[in-house]
Enzyme design. Structure first.
Site, short mmCIF file in Angstrom:
data_model
loop_
_atom_site.label_atom_id
_atom_site.label_comp_id
_atom_site.label_asym_id
_atom_site.label_seq_id
_atom_site.Cartn_x
_atom_site.Cartn_y
_atom_site.Cartn_z
N ASP A 23 -4.99 22.22 -45.08
CA ASP A 23 -6.77 22.48 -44.46
C ASP A 23 -6.86 21.39 -44.07
O ASP A 23 -5.99 20.33 -44.07
CB ASP A 23 -7.28 22.62 -45.87
CG ASP A 23 -8.79 22.67 -45.33
OD1 ASP A 23 -9.29 23.23 -44.33
OD2 ASP A 23 -9.44 21.83 -46.17
N ASP A 74 -10.58 19.57 -43.08
CA ASP A 74 -11.97 18.84 -43.42
C ASP A 74 -11.69 18.72 -45.05
O ASP A 74 -11.86 19.45 -45.81
CB ASP A 74 -12.94 19.55 -43.06
CG ASP A 74 -13.42 19.58 -41.79
OD1 ASP A 74 -13.23 18.51 -41.13
OD2 ASP A 74 -13.61 20.77 -41.22
N GLU A 77 -21.40 28.43 -51.01
CA GLU A 77 -19.98 28.25 -50.71
C GLU A 77 -19.56 27.56 -51.96
O GLU A 77 -18.17 27.80 -52.46
CB GLU A 77 -19.70 27.15 -49.67
CG GLU A 77 -18.29 27.00 -49.44
CD GLU A 77 -17.79 25.78 -48.37
OE1 GLU A 77 -16.95 24.81 -48.69
OE2 GLU A 77 -18.57 25.68 -47.64
N SER A 79 -7.68 25.41 -40.15
CA SER A 79 -9.10 24.78 -40.45
C SER A 79 -9.94 25.86 -39.88
O SER A 79 -10.12 26.55 -38.89
CB SER A 79 -9.14 23.63 -39.47
OG SER A 79 -10.41 22.99 -39.77
N ALA A 80 -10.99 25.92 -40.71
CA ALA A 80 -12.34 26.86 -40.37
C ALA A 80 -13.30 25.94 -39.44
O ALA A 80 -14.56 26.16 -39.18
CB ALA A 80 -13.11 26.97 -41.35
N LYS A 118 -8.51 32.88 -44.16
CA LYS A 118 -7.44 32.21 -43.86
C LYS A 118 -6.19 32.99 -44.12
O LYS A 118 -5.27 33.03 -43.22
CB LYS A 118 -7.55 30.92 -44.39
CG LYS A 118 -8.48 29.86 -44.06
CD LYS A 118 -8.10 28.68 -44.44
CE LYS A 118 -9.13 27.32 -43.98
NZ LYS A 118 -8.71 26.23 -44.48
N ASP A 143 -8.62 22.18 -50.42
CA ASP A 143 -9.87 21.72 -51.01
C ASP A 143 -10.75 22.75 -51.44
O ASP A 143 -11.68 22.43 -52.21
CB ASP A 143 -10.48 20.51 -50.16
CG ASP A 143 -11.62 21.31 -49.34
OD1 ASP A 143 -12.72 20.58 -49.45
OD2 ASP A 143 -11.06 21.97 -48.45
#
Length: 278
Positions: free
Chosen positions: A27, A29, A74, A142-143, A191, A216
């Site tokens: 990932d 961020d 989240e 990555s989102a 993902k 994370d």
């Protein structure tokens, strides 16, 4: 670690197979970038843009309202992923719609990143350079916003040819103004679908059945679902926020959990071990 013996076995098995059988899936961020520095939160790819001069004050307020509404959802342990999923899609979609309204110019993105507080984790140089030196593919999943993400690693001098990025990319019109985001939305909980859509990438890496995964969030655990004929996977999770509440669920899901650790020290030590400390 919930099971140190298991971690040891995976590492020994991966080391024996050799570094040419390894791929890293990570990932971005708050995994490759820092969560905080000197007590202050560091920006994600979206934050870099949201906090920049390219966004009006009114739009910043709206984006902040979205964050205050959706971020607690989240990281809420009491809600299931199924319950969170449509709400995350809603958040990302609304945020992207607001950004498109801002008529962002492509050629200003480098400046925005330069002026931001974006920070890769301590030890990032060794991490990226070592993977490159040993020709180990690094897939960053990555989102966030791909254009910003690439600029962060480019400015850090580590956007090597072994790095591939799956993310949300901006679509600019012929005058270089943002008009939309390309393709399917990648958010924190899909993902897996993203991984499976990009089977071509994983097909190329069929000879690399050993995976080091870094994330994370619990949504990051599915990033390797596109890997074919997987032999070993070692999952390293950075637990940055709400540590006590989430510690158990992370220990149940990740092989190694790094709590409030702003460095790449553990992944780097593992990489050095896997490549025979060369």
């Amino acid at each position: 670690m919930r099971d140190p013996q298991r971690v040891k076995e995976i590492l020994q098995s991966m080391q024996k197979a050799g570094s040419n059988t390894i791929q890293v899936i990570s990932d971005f961020d708050m995994t490759l970038t820092r969560f905080a520095y000197n007590g202050k939160r560091c920006p994600t790819c979206h934050n870099i843009l949201d906090n920049s001069k390219l966004i009006t004050e009114e739009c910043k307020e709206k984006l902040k309202d979205l964050l205050n509404t959706y971020y607690p959802i989240e990281i809420d342990c009491a809600r299931s992923i199924e319950e969170k999923l449509p709400l995350m899609v809603e958040w990302w979609t609304k945020a992207h719609e607001l950004l498109v309204q801002q008529k962002i110019k492509k050629d200003l993105l480098a400046m925005v990143v330069r002026e931001s507080d974006a920070m890769l984790r301590d030890g990032y140089q060794l991490f990226f350079d070592h993977l490159h030196k040993h020709s180990i593919p690094l897939l960053i999943f990555s989102a966030g916003i791909g254009d910003i993400l690439e600029e962060v690693i480019r400015q850090a001098g580590v956007f090597h040819p072994n790095v591939k990025v799956f993310s949300n990319y901006m679509d600019f019109d012929e005058t270089g103004v943002l008009k939309a985001f390309k393709g399917e939305l990648i958010h924190i909980y899909n993902k897996r679908e993203g991984a499976l859509l990009n089977t071509g990438h994983f097909q190329e890496l069929r000879t690399r059945p050993n995976v080091l995964l870094l994330g994370d969030s619990l949504g990051d655990l599915t990033m390797a679902d596109g890997v074919q004929d997987m032999e070993n996977i070692l999952k390293i999770g950075f637990l940055n926020d709400k540590v006590e509440e989430r510690k158990q669920s992370y220990l149940n899901s990740y092989d190694i959990v790094l709590m409030k650790d702003e460095t790449m020290d553990v992944p780097n030590a593992i990489l050095l071990y896997l490549t025979g400390n060369k």
